[in-house]
Design an enzyme around this catalytic site. Structure first.
Site, PDB file in Angstrom:
ATOM      1  N   TYR A 105     -31.289  12.591  40.120  1.00  0.00           N
ATOM      2  CA  TYR A 105     -30.686  13.548  41.047  1.00  0.00           C
ATOM      3  C   TYR A 105     -31.389  13.354  42.390  1.00  0.00           C
ATOM      4  CZ  TYR A 105     -29.357  18.011  43.173  1.00  0.00           C
ATOM      5  OH  TYR A 105     -28.897  18.978  44.029  1.00  0.00           O
ATOM      6  N   ASP A 144     -26.124  12.047  40.453  1.00  0.00           N
ATOM      7  CA  ASP A 144     -25.704  12.485  41.780  1.00  0.00           C
ATOM      8  C   ASP A 144     -26.674  11.846  42.766  1.00  0.00           C
ATOM      9  OD1 ASP A 144     -25.163  13.745  44.142  1.00  0.00           O
ATOM     10  OD2 ASP A 144     -25.471  15.785  43.402  1.00  0.00           O
TER      11      ASP A 144
END
Length: 254
Positions: A105, A144
């Site tokens: 992330y 992400d």
């Protein structure tokens, strides 16, 4: 092997919006989650046949990652070995005999790009980390990554040129990452595909209008290119402001 990655924007909230049903329907070998936003003991998920690995941020209700896998790893590593980057629970690495699987992330550069410098330093440290892994064996990493790489990776690229996730600095770092020997698997299969996104703002009916960004990825070492079968973006699945992304790849079943 099927691998799924999903920024759930709060796992407890996602569970209330059908996460468990989606998890079971997708039936992945590896299910990687970002932005869990919880601490140890705040949720209990029972997925028979899966091993669970969690990395929590020190700050409550922030960041965090998890991996659920049917395949027990040889070794598990949390973080990238750099203390200033490892208190936000952003990386988990599973080691297998012939490859690594990693979820990430990436830090958001934030409003007014307040964290852009931090983000740039992160990018350098993260690339050093994955290069140290890929020197041993190929890797698959997902998550992400908080960057839309090319103009076709977001709807309104002209008006977002200097927005977090589409700055020249962030895109240049992504160029450098790919040039270091990695493949953006979705673009490997669909180099010119437009209007396919993985994140939509909650504002302005963005998802209804498909005014989105492709910022969720599966990236693989180039030596795995011949083993790639398909990459998908499940924009039909709701439950977060992101949708799951998928990689299908030939890997040894340990």
């Amino acid at each position: 092997m099927k691998l799924i990655s999903w920024n759930v924007n709060g796992l407890r909230a996602a569970v209330k919006h059908g996460f468990v049903t989606t998890f079971n329907e997708l039936d992945a070998d590896f299910f990687c989650v970002q932005e869990t936003k919880l601490q140890a003991g705040q949720i209990e998920l029972d997925f028979p046949g899966y091993y669970q690995y969690w990395n929590y941020a020190e700050r409550k209700g922030y960041s965090g990652t998890a991996i659920f896998t049917k395949h027990e790893p040889l070794n598990v590593t949390y973080g990238i070995g750099v203390p200033e980057f490892d208190d936000e629970g952003r990386v988990i690495t599973l080691e297998y005999a012939d490859y690594y699987v990693l979820t990430c992330y990436t830090p958001n550069s934030g409003g007014e790009l307040k964290r852009l410098d931090y983000r740039q330093q992160w990018e350098d440290a993260f690339l050093t980390y994955i290069n140290s892994l890929s020197a041993n064996k190929p890797l698959i990493f997902c998550g992400d990554l908080n960057v839309a790489h090319e103009n076709i990776d977001l709807k309104n690229w002209r008006s977002n040129h200097h927005s977090a996730g589409f700055t020249d600095e962030e895109r240049t770092k992504f160029d450098r990452l790919l040039a270091a020997g990695y493949t953006d698997t979705f673009r490997h299969f669909y180099p010119d595909q437009t209007d396919i996104y993985s994140w939509w703002s909650y504002r302005g009916h963005a998802r209804d209008n498909n005014s989105g960004w492709r910022i969720d990825y599966f990236i693989t070492s180039q030596q795995l290119d011949s083993q790639l079968l398909n990459a998908r973006i499940h924009n039909e699945i709701f439950g977060s402001d992101h949708c799951p992304v998928e990689l299908d790849i030939i890997l040894p079943n340990h």
